[in-house]
Design a protein around this motif. Structure first.
Motif, short mmCIF file in Angstrom:
data_model
loop_
_atom_site.label_atom_id
_atom_site.label_comp_id
_atom_site.label_asym_id
_atom_site.label_seq_id
_atom_site.Cartn_x
_atom_site.Cartn_y
_atom_site.Cartn_z
N ALA A 1 0.81 -1.21 0.00
CA ALA A 1 0.00 0.00 0.00
C ALA A 1 0.85 1.27 0.00
O ALA A 1 0.40 2.31 -0.49
N SER A 2 2.05 1.19 0.52
CA SER A 2 2.90 2.39 0.58
C SER A 2 3.30 2.89 -0.80
O SER A 2 3.70 4.04 -0.96
N LEU A 3 3.18 2.02 -1.81
CA LEU A 3 3.52 2.42 -3.17
C LEU A 3 2.38 3.16 -3.86
O LEU A 3 2.56 3.73 -4.93
N GLY A 4 1.20 3.14 -3.25
CA GLY A 4 0.07 3.87 -3.79
C GLY A 4 -0.52 3.22 -5.04
O GLY A 4 -0.10 2.15 -5.49
N GLY A 5 -1.50 3.91 -5.62
CA GLY A 5 -2.11 3.44 -6.85
C GLY A 5 -2.75 2.08 -6.70
O GLY A 5 -3.33 1.74 -5.66
#
Length: 682
Positions: free
Chosen positions: A512-516
């Motif tokens: 989730a920390s990478l987003g999108g």
């Protein structure tokens, strides 16, 4: 025993014991434990100083699945991505099926039509060079039926192909005629940019796209054919476009991939030359070529250009991936409605363009990882700023939220009905023309085709994206489906919704920390197969298909959303971390096998008719973890109501903590085959 007097109780779903028995007799099995709220709002075990009856909990093993992963090996044939530079018509060394990638990728057409010569030679004159002989122009006149014509190899499919054009052009409405005219005359990049839906105005403003064909009244006669004086895909970085110049350059580069080489190889006439019953849009009569010997219909150049442009846009804005490829399909249909092309022509344009884009993205030096990222980041930043979206997923929500109901407005989204367009897209992959080969043959995935899903499924490995393409491909046997590599069978609309089958075990890691899409994605396909799905990482994956995969589901981390009654297939479900969220609407979440939870949270979004609650075909084993209940919009249980959260053939174990949205006082009962929650107060 009788229920306490004057106490209102309503059972919301089926339970193994009546509500009265639940209250007066502890659910009827003698092993219930009641719960009282703690200061933090969670639920602690114990009631009145008593202890629940001890029970033995036997935790089953995790689902075994198949014990292997699926693969999609690269076919052992000449790959388009290795030979795409040979898609040209000015080199005598690249004029045959073996030497011209553009002709070769469409070789399935030879099952239907044999051209008068097997060379790229319609209107082509080339001097000898590089040790290759000179090429003289073909004697093909371009007029069907004369002595220079090719040979129809499959009369049934050829007839169906031309008859389709006859039928739709004779029944064409005014609105369809207008759409066909616009897609013929406008720049293709401008025309298909309305596939952006609610983002269209922002996209056109950022790219600085223009067209001079803007006002044609569908209620009057369509204006005579004119050429578009606009700039097609917009202004690039060298033109001073600091907002989206890199994105425009990205699209322009992918536009390189002419359909002229295969047109001049296959030498197949346009439908209005095959039959006078084909009715060309009147305003396009003046646009008809008067040189039939260089005016082949297969493949459709307009369609191919639309596909190249929309695949580039979909790479940059994967939040609109399916809508954009649907728009490319619509361009093909509009070419048929115009009377200018046949279904086979547009199918050929799709296949050719798909290979061209994959070639450019994976084999052309200017499309380095850094260049692709820069164009992607620029497009995303501009659209977020224009829409007021905080991040990628907020933009995704904006991109699918209707902005207008006026179909004449640029931001109108005619692609919003995903289920309907899924069916339309699939139909237009084959047009129901019939088959040229055997069904049921294994699908192959072309070398580097996985790059087409690089931004749509970024959390999957390249090998996994190849398997996605394999498991969503259409069946074998259809026209253009036997190109040797697999381009003709790729269903990109379905592939954008994840796997179609688990023919091996699938482990998905989403950070989730990478987003999108790393943080949140949805798979809408109906997933079959005997493999197992394991969800890893902190991101959120939601499933909403009518799934029948049988290898089981393991949730280790993050969130898995079950958004349909059959989202988790036919195998066992094992939760050992993260959150399993059940949001199935209108019916319980049905688990064919066992349900086991050793940690994590079962989050139930309860609604009418048992929506969101678990109906377990096997034993429910709760050896740890929590239960959280909240309520769907419009659903409002009251104090005294009881919900059967889990119904199973057997039940072992208990949750560590139980919370119910909006209520601080609840009682939890565990029966032989159910878990029930009674709302006692706020």
């Amino acid at each position: 025993m009788v229920p306490a007097p004057n106490l209102r109780l309503r059972t919301l779903v089926l339970a193994v014991a009546s509500a009265a028995a639940l209250m007066a007799c502890g659910g009827g099995n003698g092993n219930n434990v009641s719960f009282t709220p703690t200061a933090s709002g969670t639920i602690a075990s114990g009631s009145g100083g008593s202890s629940p009856t001890a029970e033995t909990v036997t935790v089953p093993a995790e689902p075994a699945g198949l014990g292997r992963t699926d693969t999609a090996p690269i076919p052992s044939v000449l790959a388009y991505v290795d030979t795409g530079a040979t898609n040209q018509r000015d080199n005598p060394c690249t004029v045959t099926l073996d030497t011209n990638a553009g002709a070769r990728v469409l070789q399935g057409f030879l099952d239907i039509w044999t051209p008068s010569s097997l060379k790229v030679d319609a209107g082509v004159t080339l001097a000898a060079a590089n040790g290759c002989p000179a090429v003289s122009p073909s004697t093909w006149s371009g007029i069907p039926g004369d002595s220079t014509d090719g040979t129809v190899k499959s009369a049934t499919i050829h007839a169906a192909n031309i008859n389709y054009v006859k039928t739709v052009t004779q029944a064409r409405t005014t609105a369809q005629g207008l759409a066909a005219y616009l897609d013929d005359r406008r720049g293709k990049g401008y025309s298909v940019s309305d596939g952006m839906g609610p983002l269209t105005s922002a996209w056109r403003a950022g790219t600085q796209q223009t067209t001079t064909i803007t006002a044609v009244d569908p209620n009057t006669a369509i204006a005579p054919a004119v050429n578009d004086g606009g700039n097609n895909v917009g202004v690039g970085a060298s033109g001073g476009n600091a907002n989206m110049g890199l994105a425009v350059d990205f699209i322009n580069g992918l536009a390189a991939g002419s359909t002229e080489p295969p047109k001049r190889f296959y030498k197949y006439a346009r439908p209005w030359r095959w039959s006078s019953d084909v009715k060309v849009v009147p305003a396009l009569e003046s646009a008809k070529s008067t040189t039939p010997a260089t005016d082949g219909g297969f493949p459709s150049g307009h369609t191919a250009e639309a596909w190249r442009d929309t695949l580039a846009m979909a790479y940059l804005v994967p939040q609109r991936y399916q809508e954009l490829v649907a728009r490319a399909m619509e361009m093909g249909e509009n070419r048929i409605l115009a009377g200018m092309h046949s279904p086979l022509d547009t199918m050929g344009g799709r296949v050719h363009a798909t290979a061209v884009v994959a070639y450019n993205l994976s084999s052309v030096a200017s499309y380095s990882d850094a260049a692709k990222k820069a164009a992607f980041d620029q497009a995303q930043a501009w659209l977020r700023a224009q829409s007021g979206s905080a991040d990628f997923n907020a933009l995704a929500a904006y991109a699918r939220t209707p902005r207008t109901t006026d179909a004449a407005q640029p931001d109108f989204d005619r692609f919003s009905d995903t289920a309907a367009w899924r069916r339309t897209y699939l139909q237009r992959m084959t047009y129901g023309l019939g088959t040229t080969g055997a069904a049921g043959q294994p699908a192959t995935v072309p070398k580097s085709a996985e790059v087409l899903l690089e931004t749509r499924l970024p959390y999957l490995s390249a090998d996994q994206r190849r398997v996605v393409l394999k498991t969503t491909a259409i069946d074998s046997g259809y026209p253009l489906g036997n190109d040797g590599e697999g381009w003709g069978r790729l269903n990109l609309f379905a592939a954008a919704d994840g796997y179609g089958r688990f023919d091996g075990d699938v482990a998905v890691t989403m950070d989730a920390s990478l987003g999108g899409f790393h943080a949140l994605d949805r798979w809408r396909n109906d997933i079959a197969g005997a493999g197992k799905l394991t969800k890893l990482g902190s991101g959120q994956l939601r499933l909403s298909g009518n799934n029948v995969y049988s290898g089981g589901t393991v949730l280790a981390a993050g969130l898995m959303g079950a958004d349909s009654a059959t989202a988790l297939g036919n195998g066992d479900v094992f939760v050992k971390g993260g959150t399993l969220e059940s949001t199935a609407a209108g019916a319980p979440l049905t688990l064919a096998g066992r349900y086991t939870q050793t940690a994590g949270t079962l989050s139930v979004v309860a609604g009418a008719n048992g929506a969101g609650l678990l109906k377990v075909g096997g034993t429910a084993v709760i050896a740890g973890g929590d239960l959280a209940v909240r309520f769907a919009s419009g659903y409002a249980p009251k104090v005294g109501d009881t919900l059967t959260v889990i119904q199973a053939t057997g039940r072992q174990g208990r949750f560590g903590n139980v919370t119910v949205q909006g209520f601080g006082k609840v009682s939890v009962s565990y029966t032989a085959n159910a878990v029930l929650v009674r709302i006692d107060g706020v």
